[in-house]
Design a protein around this motif. Structure first.
Motif, PDB file in Angstrom:
ATOM      1  N   GLU A   1       1.083  -1.269  -0.104  1.00  0.00           N
ATOM      2  CA  GLU A   1       0.230   0.249  -0.040  1.00  0.00           C
ATOM      3  C   GLU A   1       0.651   1.269   0.169  1.00  0.00           C
ATOM      4  OE1 GLU A   1      -2.374  -0.268   3.277  1.00  0.00           O
ATOM      5  OE2 GLU A   1      -2.807  -2.379   2.870  1.00  0.00           O
ATOM      6  N   GLU A   2       0.303   2.829  -0.496  1.00  0.00           N
ATOM      7  CA  GLU A   2       0.766   3.758  -0.967  1.00  0.00           C
ATOM      8  C   GLU A   2       0.674   4.303   0.560  1.00  0.00           C
ATOM      9  OE1 GLU A   2       0.576   6.909  -2.985  1.00  0.00           O
ATOM     10  OE2 GLU A   2       0.163   5.818  -4.989  1.00  0.00           O
ATOM     11  N   PRO A   3       2.346   4.932   1.755  1.00  0.00           N
ATOM     12  CA  PRO A   3       2.535   4.848   2.551  1.00  0.00           C
ATOM     13  C   PRO A   3       1.804   6.735   2.870  1.00  0.00           C
ATOM     14  CG  PRO A   3       4.512   5.815   1.281  1.00  0.00           C
ATOM     15  CD  PRO A   3       3.271   5.199   0.751  1.00  0.00           C
ATOM     16  N   GLY A   4       0.919   6.920   4.114  1.00  0.00           N
ATOM     17  CA  GLY A   4       0.513   8.137   4.516  1.00  0.00           C
ATOM     18  C   GLY A   4       0.484   8.462   5.738  1.00  0.00           C
ATOM     19  N   PRO A   5       0.484   9.706   6.374  1.00  0.00           N
ATOM     20  CA  PRO A   5       0.357  10.601   7.226  1.00  0.00           C
ATOM     21  C   PRO A   5       0.864   9.277   8.323  1.00  0.00           C
ATOM     22  CG  PRO A   5      -1.087  11.208   6.268  1.00  0.00           C
ATOM     23  CD  PRO A   5      -0.887  10.255   5.897  1.00  0.00           C
ATOM     24  N   ALA A   6       0.322   8.259   8.244  1.00  0.00           N
ATOM     25  CA  ALA A   6       0.390   7.714   9.788  1.00  0.00           C
ATOM     26  C   ALA A   6       1.719   6.592   9.303  1.00  0.00           C
ATOM     27  CB  ALA A   6      -0.589   6.497   9.597  1.00  0.00           C
ATOM     28  N   SER A   7       2.253   6.659   8.036  1.00  0.00           N
ATOM     29  CA  SER A   7       3.502   5.653   8.241  1.00  0.00           C
ATOM     30  C   SER A   7       4.979   6.998   8.297  1.00  0.00           C
ATOM     31  CB  SER A   7       3.381   5.815   6.460  1.00  0.00           C
ATOM     32  OG  SER A   7       2.467   5.207   5.738  1.00  0.00           O
TER      33      SER A   7
END
Length: 375
Positions: A199-205
């Motif tokens: 999956e693509e990273p988001g802020p939580a990453s």
């Protein structure tokens, strides 16, 4: 800080190079100065073999633009950083193929250098470090950006607080190389469970990686990321982190950052408030680094001032100085990348987990300052 090597450039535009500061998988940083300005600057020069790739140039430029927007100094990056330096400075470079940015120099050690020199940081220093990074993450996430640029060698410990040396995956890359056919391979040192799942990273990453960095700063080791790199993805995806060595007062927050499900991690604003309610800058007033690190930072600054005053390159490190190219112990996280490389063809658009955020311009000129204080 170390002497220049035979094949290092001696000039970038109006800047005379004085010393090597540090190097990463994608670039080398130099201490430099311009004859028309009294202050030193940091030149971040892309490695020539990577700068030749169109995909790398787009990413380098996009990440410089992102860093500039996040710091808010200008609406558009320029090759020059000082107000009294010509904005077309990059065009004066003796080699038009050089890809570089210039930013203000601040004496500092990377987190990897600091841990390799004195070992884990005291709890108060870890709090200030984490709060400063979280404050920047909060600003970035408010714009819709995901940094993907956190690693032991992209975090600086300066006398007045923590700073980030770069934004984006190129700065945090554990490996970056040109592949046959004009492809660019970038491998991050730290992955997250969602990245392992494709999956693509988001802020939580970013918060997951911040949890890894907090544990590293507090203990000198990184949960899940240390150990055989081939097993790293499995550990990141499924193994519970061992946090027994993390100070008890920080353990719960680090554990929440390292939750496998992104939705279970705290926001950057929450982390910043829990670590330093008065803010990182306020908590750092009066000094925040252990004595040995503060002395090393001060010595580095003194040597830089002497070099600028003389206008001559530094010939050799002073006794007891910390080599700026050091990235920490051989078994440290900077040398233990996890996950497979992400390859991108040279003509690929800037999108996906190792590119600029969606909508990020990729045709802006390089030149945004890359050493930035965390407000």
């Amino acid at each position: 800080m170390e002497a220049l090597r035979q094949d290092d450039p001696r000039r970038f535009g109006p800047y005379t190079v004085l010393a090597r500061l540090r190097e990463t998988a994608s670039a080398v940083q130099y201490l430099a100065h311009a004859a028309t300005a009294p202050d030193a600057v940091v030149i971040t020069a892309a490695r020539p073999e990577l700068a030749a790739l169109p995909a790398f140039r787009r990413r380098f430029q996009a990440e410089a633009d992102t860093a500039d927007r996040l710091t808010g100094d200008r609406a558009r990056p320029k090759p020059a950083v000082a107000d009294d330096t010509p904005s077309d400075a990059a065009d004066e470079s003796p080699d038009e193929d050089l890809l570089w940015t210039a930013g203000p120099y601040v004496p500092a050690l990377t987190l990897a250098e600091a841990i390799g020199t004195t070992g884990p940081l005291p709890e108060r220093a870890v709090r200030i470090l984490g709060a400063g990074i979280a404050e920047t993450l909060s600003r970035a996430h408010a714009t819709g950006a995901v940094l993907q640029g956190l690693a032991p060698r992209t975090v600086l410990l300066a006398g007045d607080g923590p700073r980030l040396t770069a934004f984006g995956p190129l700065g945090a890359a554990a490996a970056a190389e040109a592949r046959p056919g004009g492809q660019l391979s970038v491998r991050l040192g730290y992955l997250t469970p969602e990245q392992v799942a494709g999956e693509e990273p988001g802020p939580a990453s970013d918060l997951f990686v911040l949890g890894l960095l907090l544990a590293y700063a507090a203990t000198g080791t990184t949960p899940l990321a240390d150990g055989p790199a081939a097993e790293g993805a499995e550990r990141i995806a499924r193994t519970a982190p061992e946090l027994g060595a993390v100070p008890e007062e920080l353990r719960d927050l680090v554990a929440r950052c390292l939750e496998k499900a992104p939705a279970d991690r705290p926001s950057a604003g929450t982390v910043a408030a829990e670590l330093a309610l008065e803010g990182a800058a306020g908590m750092a007033k009066g000094g925040w680094l252990p004595e040995a690190l503060a002395a090393a930072v001060a010595e580095q600054g003194a040597r830089a001032r002497e070099a600028v005053a003389s206008g001559r390159p530094i010939e050799e490190p002073a006794d007891g100085s910390v080599p700026a190219s050091s990235e920490g112990p051989a078994e440290g996280p900077a040398d233990a990348p996890v996950g497979a490389p992400v390859d991108a063809p040279a003509d690929a658009a800037a999108e996906g987990p190792v590119d600029a955020p969606p909508g990020e311009p990729v045709d802006t000129p390089p030149g945004a300052p890359t050493d930035r204080p965390i407000p």
